[in-house]
Design an enzyme around this catalytic site. Sequence first.
Site, PDB file in Angstrom:
ATOM      1  N   TYR A  56       0.799  -1.223   0.000  1.00 38.68           N
ATOM      2  CA  TYR A  56       0.000   0.000   0.000  1.00 38.68           C
ATOM      3  C   TYR A  56       0.834   1.275   0.000  1.00 38.68           C
ATOM      4  CZ  TYR A  56      -3.306  -3.544   1.515  1.00 38.68           C
ATOM      5  OH  TYR A  56      -4.065  -4.686   1.590  1.00 38.68           O
ATOM      6  N   HIS A  57       2.168   1.153  -0.056  1.00 36.61           N
ATOM      7  CA  HIS A  57       3.014   2.332   0.154  1.00 36.61           C
ATOM      8  C   HIS A  57       4.068   2.489  -0.933  1.00 36.61           C
ATOM      9  CE1 HIS A  57       2.106   1.315   4.638  1.00 36.61           C
ATOM     10  NE2 HIS A  57       1.107   1.962   4.077  1.00 36.61           N
ATOM     11  N   PRO A  58       3.684   2.712  -2.192  1.00 39.10           N
ATOM     12  CA  PRO A  58       4.702   2.936  -3.216  1.00 39.10           C
ATOM     13  C   PRO A  58       5.448   4.244  -2.978  1.00 39.10           C
ATOM     14  CG  PRO A  58       2.512   3.382  -4.103  1.00 39.10           C
ATOM     15  CD  PRO A  58       2.311   2.781  -2.743  1.00 39.10           C
TER      16      PRO A  58
END
Length: 642
Positions: A577-579
């Site tokens: 969920y954290h590019p």
Amino acid sequence: MLTRLERRALDALADALVPAGGAVPQGALDVGVPAEIDRWLGRFDPMSRRTVRAMLVGLELSSLASRRPSLLHRLPPDERLRWVEASRAARLRLRRDALGAVETLVQAAYASDPSVAAVLGYDGAPLLVLDGGRPRAAAALPVVRHPDVPGDLSADVVVVGSGAGGAVAADTFARAGLRVVVLEEGGPVDGAEVAAGRPVDRLFSLYRDNGLTFTVGAPTISLPMGRVVGGTTVVNSGTCFRTPEEVLRSWSAAGIPAVSPDDMAPWFDEVEAVLGVQPVPDDVLGANGDVFRRGAQALGYSGGPIRRNIRGCHGHGVCAFGCPIDAKQAMHVSYLPRAVAAGAAVLANVRARRVWVEHGRAVGVVADVLAADGRRRVGRLRVRARATVLSAGAVATPVLLQRQRLASSSGQLGRNLVVHPGAGTTALFDEDLAAWRGTMQSWYVDEKLAEGVLLEATFPPPGIAYSAGSLPAWGRDKEVFRRYRQMASCGSIVSDGGNGRVRPLGRTGALVRYDLSRADAAKVVEGVALAAEVFFAAGARKVYPMLPGLAEVSAPGDVRRVREGRWLPSELHLSAYHPMGTARMGADARRSVVDPWGAAWDVPGLHVLDASILPSSTHVNPQITIMAMVARSAARLADTLS
């Protein structure tokens, strides 16, 4: 949306995955799952729709290579079930991934059906009683949409993107007295839909690619991102960790100025004050958080209630699908209203097509104006500005630049992608928990954060939890599914080494390539083992680690089987969920895309202010890091423009 062949394939798959009978009498066909998925496809963007249809055809034809060659829908029920089990273990990853994607849709449609939800006891009610017995009206942020979007505009600053980076940048510039235009590809939040609709339906209106974004590699990883005014902050869980001091010190040591813990503290303070960041209160912690707290404290593991951007949370448990009462202080209810009040204009359903460059300098943005459905192009917009700021996120920002071969002199653009891959772990308890009531993310364990593993108690609503690969196959009796009320779950976040890469795909898409390293896979497995220990310490009867050949463990001593197993990276069921990191900042133009303040090294007038610029993994949820780093850089740029 589906042809006759595709519909027959979907009917056969749905019946094999969720047959009638067992602990929940209704089967997928009984509650109209194929028709529901067909309806969903009508709301999908064309690329997502084509992908799903191609997978259905591929799966229908793949059974021709089975022991009894036949189209899938013509196989007897028992033979279809054996084919499904064989497909889950198939050597061909394409077959495994296609089945997994269709299974996600089937399970989501099934578990979200009102009659099935009633069997589970899920009613969507919050943990606390709402004032007046009904959700308060959602905020209405003034935005400009077609047909009111002009053809040409001028501004001091044009900002592409309205999420954690873009909203903070726009607010900073507007309050400095600058003329600001914000361009957002997604539409405004529909308050009525968020307040009244099912969580699963909001995937299609609030998420990019209808929630089906994924990485290509080993393994395939779900990578959901927002596509809405307010960006991913509208659909995240509101977790607000400050960047660990060790990470900030490493950035300082790499030559980036003004990012030491002392330098960043005022920026963190400012952001947290605007967002109302606070630890999750006990009254909305919920049973899921309470179970995780109980287990962690029994083991003496460090952690605590997660700090979140909330005001007046009632514990609806649907944070990742838009807050129905705007208690979560996403950008469309916090920073963007401040920016608009200071004079900024927010244009929705406007997709940046290219950076406007004259004589080697960025002078604005050329964009497509989209219809209200966010699909059809109905016009063009040009915004001329003194400064051009890209805040479209770690996937869209580098792709926009790559299409023009801008800011590419270092060779690092689109590379170094960090995603924080993680696995879901679910546990079964004797007592009813109704763990969906309460804050969606509630308690964290950072006992092994230094090793790159963070745990967060997370329990999504039905229809979503079962699409995340956190439970074993349902089988015929659906006994595991029936005991949903007695379950708790958590997710892990792994600090990865930046193995991913982003490239353009087609006219508007992006290809995200990511291969999980063996070192990071070991961290994922350790996160699963750590979660199992916490759940058993809290009194769990079983834990479902979702590892190949290890569907469940039934005693604390069995956790060693998790750690001792030789799991290949390609075998893990992951989401991320954290590019971040695809246009990283740095002190050396040969090794970074932007300078320590977000200015592109080789394109004057162009700035990147979003998760793309982060030099490495933040080890924790990056929302507050992004916002504080952007506030720091935007304030400096505002001073030069004022």
